[in-house]
Design an enzyme around this catalytic site. Structure first.
Site, PDB file in Angstrom:
ATOM      1  N   GLY A 158       0.805  -1.223   0.000  1.00 57.92           N
ATOM      2  CA  GLY A 158       0.000   0.000   0.000  1.00 57.92           C
ATOM      3  C   GLY A 158       0.829   1.258   0.000  1.00 57.92           C
ATOM      4  O   GLY A 158       1.634   1.464   0.890  1.00 57.92           O
ATOM      5  N   SER A 159       0.651   2.126  -0.969  1.00 62.54           N
ATOM      6  CA  SER A 159       1.560   3.259  -1.105  1.00 62.54           C
ATOM      7  C   SER A 159       1.092   4.199  -2.212  1.00 62.54           C
ATOM      8  O   SER A 159      -0.019   4.077  -2.723  1.00 62.54           O
ATOM      9  CB  SER A 159       2.963   2.737  -1.411  1.00 62.54           C
TER      10      SER A 159
END
Length: 222
Positions: free
Chosen positions: A191-192
């Site tokens: 997640g980013s």
């Protein structure tokens, strides 16, 4: 054929080891006691789902890339969350067009170079772990800043940003390194977000909430 990214080897091996270890212990109990405690079924199910998720996260699907020297190609899979003119204080210290791509844990997390050229600048910054869509995550979160210079002298700043779940950014860039469009820039785990800062005269080709594919979708052109 499906491949798995090299950055996932340790994680995949660790998860698989835990699953096989618990499965062996459960089999031993079944052979000795002729039954297994209910809690073992729960843990085995949880580890199986965890292994499936980890394999899915580190997948490297075969993909046909878009090569166009007049276009900026998406550096990652995800959703466009920002398209606006902003001040970029770290390198350009002036106005640029920002395009940001949010990657959920379900996206392919390989990051790729959006243009051909050379790495002019690279910095790693320690930081916080705000949710990746937070407006201040670009300047407060753990991140890397990479500036690429095209042969036409235009520069593109790529910023890898860790999210609330991500805790490790991998970047293969080195100052002075010649790079090719769509070759691997790095990887961000779990997640980013990736920001692009482009010259003001760049024509943007995407809209807010548009789904893009790394190495395929054209973000902009000059």
């Amino acid at each position: 054929m499906m491949y798995f990214h090299k950055e996932g080897r340790v994680t995949i091996a660790a998860c698989l080891g835990c699953l096989l270890g618990l499965a062996a212990y459960a089999l031993y109990l079944y052979c000795v006691l002729d039954r297994m405690p209910l809690v073992l079924y729960v843990f085995l199910g949880f580890l199986l789902l965890t292994n499936l998720f980890v394999l899915y996260f580190f997948r490297m699907p075969k993909r046909e890339f878009t090569y166009n020297d007049r276009q900026v190609i998406s550096p990652c899979d995800g959703k466009i969350v920002i398209v606006e003119e902003v001040e970029e204080p770290e390198y350009f210290q002036g106005k640029r067009l920002q395009v940001s791509v949010f990657m959920s844990p379900l996206n392919v997390h390989v990051n790729r170079y959006p243009i051909n050229g050379k790495v002019k600048f690279y910095r790693y910054h320690r930081g916080k772990y705000l949710v990746a869509w937070h407006p201040k995550s670009s300047t407060l979160n753990e991140r890397t800043t990479i500036v690429l210079e095209h042969e036409n002298k235009k520069k593109v700043l790529v910023r890898q940003i860790a999210g609330a779940v991500a805790r490790r950014i991998v970047c293969y860039s080195q100052e002075g390194k010649a790079i090719c469009q769509n070759s691997e820039l790095g990887f961000i785990k779990f997640g980013s977000r990736v920001d692009l800062f482009l010259p003001l005269d760049t024509k943007i080709l995407v809209d807010i909430n548009q789904i893009v594919k790394g190495g395929q979708t054209a973000i902009a052109e000059w």
